[in-house]
Write an enzyme that holds these catalytic residues in place. Structure first.
Site, PDB file in Angstrom:
ATOM      1  N   CYS A  76      30.103  35.550  39.649  1.00  0.00           N
ATOM      2  CA  CYS A  76      29.608  36.137  38.427  1.00  0.00           C
ATOM      3  C   CYS A  76      30.869  35.980  37.431  1.00  0.00           C
ATOM      4  O   CYS A  76      31.540  37.186  36.970  1.00  0.00           O
ATOM      5  CB  CYS A  76      29.134  37.278  38.501  1.00  0.00           C
ATOM      6  SG  CYS A  76      27.917  37.477  39.870  1.00  0.00           S
ATOM      7  N   ALA A  77      31.246  34.959  36.789  1.00  0.00           N
ATOM      8  CA  ALA A  77      32.499  34.834  36.171  1.00  0.00           C
ATOM      9  C   ALA A  77      32.544  35.287  34.857  1.00  0.00           C
ATOM     10  O   ALA A  77      33.571  35.556  34.003  1.00  0.00           O
ATOM     11  CB  ALA A  77      32.995  33.213  36.127  1.00  0.00           C
ATOM     12  N   GLY A  78      31.414  35.458  33.980  1.00  0.00           N
ATOM     13  CA  GLY A  78      31.515  35.801  32.691  1.00  0.00           C
ATOM     14  C   GLY A  78      31.855  37.332  32.323  1.00  0.00           C
ATOM     15  O   GLY A  78      31.725  38.003  33.233  1.00  0.00           O
ATOM     16  N   PRO A  79      32.561  37.557  31.175  1.00  0.00           N
ATOM     17  CA  PRO A  79      32.758  36.675  30.259  1.00  0.00           C
ATOM     18  C   PRO A  79      34.292  35.769  30.357  1.00  0.00           C
ATOM     19  O   PRO A  79      34.374  34.936  29.604  1.00  0.00           O
ATOM     20  CB  PRO A  79      33.221  37.412  28.976  1.00  0.00           C
ATOM     21  CG  PRO A  79      33.729  38.832  29.552  1.00  0.00           C
ATOM     22  CD  PRO A  79      32.960  38.743  30.901  1.00  0.00           C
ATOM     23  N   GLY A  80      35.038  35.776  31.622  1.00  0.00           N
ATOM     24  CA  GLY A  80      36.035  34.897  31.854  1.00  0.00           C
ATOM     25  C   GLY A  80      37.286  35.626  32.036  1.00  0.00           C
ATOM     26  O   GLY A  80      38.350  34.625  32.464  1.00  0.00           O
ATOM     27  N   GLY A  81      37.437  36.828  31.960  1.00  0.00           N
ATOM     28  CA  GLY A  81      38.620  37.327  31.957  1.00  0.00           C
ATOM     29  C   GLY A  81      39.530  37.076  33.570  1.00  0.00           C
ATOM     30  O   GLY A  81      40.557  36.846  33.495  1.00  0.00           O
ATOM     31  N   LYS A  82      38.564  37.509  34.617  1.00  0.00           N
ATOM     32  CA  LYS A  82      39.080  37.594  35.693  1.00  0.00           C
ATOM     33  C   LYS A  82      39.134  36.028  36.365  1.00  0.00           C
ATOM     34  O   LYS A  82      40.004  35.725  36.945  1.00  0.00           O
ATOM     35  CB  LYS A  82      38.300  38.390  36.838  1.00  0.00           C
ATOM     36  CG  LYS A  82      38.428  39.934  36.483  1.00  0.00           C
ATOM     37  CD  LYS A  82      37.531  40.451  37.652  1.00  0.00           C
ATOM     38  CE  LYS A  82      37.038  41.962  37.235  1.00  0.00           C
ATOM     39  NZ  LYS A  82      36.255  42.284  36.156  1.00  0.00           N
ATOM     40  N   ASP A 139      32.395  39.978  41.530  1.00  0.00           N
ATOM     41  CA  ASP A 139      32.387  41.078  40.525  1.00  0.00           C
ATOM     42  C   ASP A 139      31.102  41.186  40.031  1.00  0.00           C
ATOM     43  O   ASP A 139      30.268  40.704  39.079  1.00  0.00           O
ATOM     44  CB  ASP A 139      33.133  40.480  39.293  1.00  0.00           C
ATOM     45  CG  ASP A 139      33.445  41.505  38.426  1.00  0.00           C
ATOM     46  OD1 ASP A 139      33.021  42.603  38.770  1.00  0.00           O
ATOM     47  OD2 ASP A 139      34.128  41.350  37.260  1.00  0.00           O
ATOM     48  N   CYS A 194      32.758  47.347  38.328  1.00  0.00           N
ATOM     49  CA  CYS A 194      33.120  48.336  37.521  1.00  0.00           C
ATOM     50  C   CYS A 194      32.495  49.545  37.354  1.00  0.00           C
ATOM     51  O   CYS A 194      32.325  50.227  36.508  1.00  0.00           O
ATOM     52  CB  CYS A 194      33.389  47.563  36.322  1.00  0.00           C
ATOM     53  SG  CYS A 194      31.907  47.403  35.489  1.00  0.00           S
TER      54      CYS A 194
END
Length: 447
Positions: A259-265, A328, A381
């Protein structure tokens, strides 16, 4: 101040309306609106304070409006209600002179409502913030009092209290809810292999990739401007690093960010993978967010693959296909209330069950997609026990052989300072203790 502040107030009102009408996220929308309005530094700072401060205290301000206007907020036009909230924040939580707070705020109201707004704000201004607090908390005790004092829904205070109890920190609830109302310090991440912490500023508190952002616009830092450094909470950095640095990386490892959005991790994981000779696939369900992930990864050459779709499909399409997986998971976001103040009012207790069902489905798929002996990081989170420890415990019961690793010990090995004690194998970070979002991180492995 009043003449200069008018455009800042208008930007704040526009963002409040978008949060209300379109479920917009203030932390994503506000910078764009500030840029569009070409606000200078002073006005940008004021717009930020008015937006975030009003959203944090929205429930408190609505209770004050009920008393001052002698009517329910549901009976007030939403646009007028937003203006009243903005005005009350200025009167009770800033040093803006009352005449400016009232006058310039009334100018934002629809013409038909200017008299009403003026009257309510003048009524509020005749009572100090301390006196309003006393009225709002009169007769309240326990969690109800904390909820009123710190502008949290009571169910959120209950959930945070349960999460602290589960981590052995039951006496820290007042500190936690107070910390939720303090604007977080800006942290930067130096993407490994592309930037160093020294290029960004002074080292951060816990993550070895973190730097404290200097004052002003982070984009003024050259490494941030060209994408080698990013704005990223240290808790998010640790969530990625616990997975990537739990053990040495073997060349050819396959990694998945479900679940990569928005891409920080994803950007931090991709940089770590590139340094170690692994490859990352980033998945995102929502096309617009997938676009953000692609943009976040363009600094890498070659850029990792970004695919779109329901992450649960990986259990069936790639059984045992990935050596390290970051899940995530979508969650209530109760650990990021400093950064996303509207979340406390947007979420409802009934949302938790649906999110737990989604988290469970995604975690089951992640277990199936994990290679034998691989590492899976379940991250939220939110510290809510139903979304964290209970989801993990249920997965361990469903999947024979699945094991929870001592993530706190791994996190301590990765971190540059003592993370403190806790209960159980998970690593739970806290705003009031670590200055990070309340990230929950649990490493899992399978035979």
């Amino acid at each position: 101040m009043s003449g200069r502040a008018a455009p800042a107030r208008r930007v704040a009102a526009e963002v409040l309306a978008a949060v209300r009408d379109d479920d917009a996220y203030a932390n994503l929308l506000l910078p764009a609106r500030i840029a569009q309005a070409r606000l200078g530094p002073a006005d940008a700072a004021l717009a930020t304070e008015l937006t975030y401060g009003t959203l944090r205290m929205l429930g408190r301000y609505d209770r004050i409006i009920r008393l001052a206007a002698n009517r329910e907020t549901s009976a007030i036009d939403p646009a007028v209600l937003d203006v009243l909230r903005l005005g009350i924040h200025q009167l009770l939580a800033t040093r803006i002179p009352p005449h400016a707070a009232v006058g310039d705020t009334v100018a934002l109201a629809p013409r038909r409502a200017t008299g009403f707004v003026n009257g309510v704000l003048r009524t509020v201004s005749r009572t100090s913030a301390e006196e309003w607090d006393a009225r709002l908390t009169a007769g309240l005790t326990g969690h109800a009092r904390l909820a009123a004092e710190h502008a949290h829904p009571e169910w959120v205070v209950d959930a945070l209290g349960a999460a602290l109890d589960a981590d052995g920190r039951g006496g820290e609830l007042a500190e936690l809810v107070a910390a939720d109302n303090v604007a977080p310090a800006v942290a930067l991440v130096a993407l490994p292999g592309l930037a160093s912490v020294d290029e960004l500023g002074e080292p951060g508190a816990y993550a070895p990739t973190a730097a404290r952002a200097p004052g002003g616009d982070p984009a003024a830092v050259p490494a941030v401007r060209d994408g080698r450094g990013r704005v990223q909470d240290e808790g998010s950095q640790l969530a990625a690093l616990v997975l990537s640095r739990a053990r040495p990386v073997a060349t050819g490892e396959r990694w998945l960010d479900m679940c990569a959005g928005p891409g920080g991790k994803a950007a931090l994981l991709a940089a770590e993978a590139a340094v170690g000779g692994a490859t990352l696939t980033a998945n995102e369900l929502v096309p617009a967010r997938a676009g953000l992930v692609r943009k976040a990864l363009t600094v890498l050459d070659p850029a990792p693959a970004v695919v779109e779709g329901d992450a649960a499909r990986f259990g069936a399409t790639h059984p045992g296909g990935f050596d390290r997986i970051l899940l995530d998971a979508p969650c209530t976001g109760l650990g990021a209330l400093r950064r996303r103040p509207e979340a406390r009012w947007r979420k409802r207790p009934d949302d938790v069950a649906a999110l737990v069902a989604l988290q469970t489905r995604l975690l089951d798929a992640a277990v199936e997609a994990l290679a034998p002996g691989g590492l899976l990081a379940y991250v939220t989170c939110s510290p809510h026990p139903a979304e964290t420890r209970e989801v993990v415990a249920a997965a361990l019961a469903r999947h024979p052989g699945l094991a929870a690793l001592d993530t706190r010990a791994v996190g301590q090995d990765v971190a540059t300072a003592d993370l403190g004690d806790g209960i159980g194998p998970a690593l739970q970070l806290w705003p009031h203790r670590h200055g990070t979002d309340a990230m929950f991180i649990q490493l899992l492995t399978r035979p």
